[in-house]
Design a protein around this motif. Sequence first.
Motif, PDB file in Angstrom:
ATOM      1  N   VAL A 111      34.568  50.680  75.675  1.00  0.00           N
ATOM      2  CA  VAL A 111      34.324  49.403  75.007  1.00  0.00           C
ATOM      3  C   VAL A 111      34.208  49.586  73.496  1.00  0.00           C
ATOM      4  O   VAL A 111      34.529  48.685  72.736  1.00  0.00           O
ATOM      5  N   ARG A 112      33.810  50.748  73.037  1.00  0.00           N
ATOM      6  CA  ARG A 112      33.680  50.980  71.601  1.00  0.00           C
ATOM      7  C   ARG A 112      34.960  51.542  70.958  1.00  0.00           C
ATOM      8  O   ARG A 112      35.240  51.256  69.792  1.00  0.00           O
ATOM      9  N   VAL A 113      35.736  52.304  71.702  1.00  0.00           N
ATOM     10  CA  VAL A 113      36.925  52.941  71.128  1.00  0.00           C
ATOM     11  C   VAL A 113      38.193  52.103  71.351  1.00  0.00           C
ATOM     12  O   VAL A 113      39.073  52.061  70.486  1.00  0.00           O
ATOM     13  N   ALA A 114      38.298  51.440  72.484  1.00  0.00           N
ATOM     14  CA  ALA A 114      39.521  50.709  72.821  1.00  0.00           C
ATOM     15  C   ALA A 114      39.897  49.634  71.805  1.00  0.00           C
ATOM     16  O   ALA A 114      41.087  49.480  71.506  1.00  0.00           O
ATOM     17  N   PRO A 115      38.951  48.867  71.251  1.00  0.00           N
ATOM     18  CA  PRO A 115      39.371  47.889  70.243  1.00  0.00           C
ATOM     19  C   PRO A 115      40.028  48.520  69.023  1.00  0.00           C
ATOM     20  O   PRO A 115      40.984  47.962  68.475  1.00  0.00           O
TER      21      PRO A 115
END
Length: 131
Positions: A111-115
């Motif tokens: 959730v923190r890296v994918a964007p």
Amino acid sequence: MSVPDSDMLISLSEALATPVSTLLGENVTEPEADDLKAISAKLEVINLQLAQRKAAGKKMLHWLLIALCAGIAAIFAFLLALESPYLGWDYSDPETAVLGVALHAFEWLFVRVAPLILVAAFLGLFLTRKD
């Protein structure tokens, strides 16, 4: 037999617009126009092949970025559909605790890296689009 002066030969060749070898009586075969045409045709083929390879690489990268965006969206949808089921698990069993922590760590990191990856992929899509 006498040897002509080299400076005089160069001056004569420039004035007459002929090579020094012709003034000395040597038969030097100059590259024919057909040879130059053949070389230019080969170079044109090589240039076309390089351009096609570059276009194919750009197209492949474009589709890989589309697949990356679709994969990230699918994983987000999957995580939303699961609604973090590990939060309700009984962590008294060590194997369940390890699996729960692993799922939570994956979800937290994703959730923190994918964007950031998604933004970079969209930027890559913008840069590799057809003009």
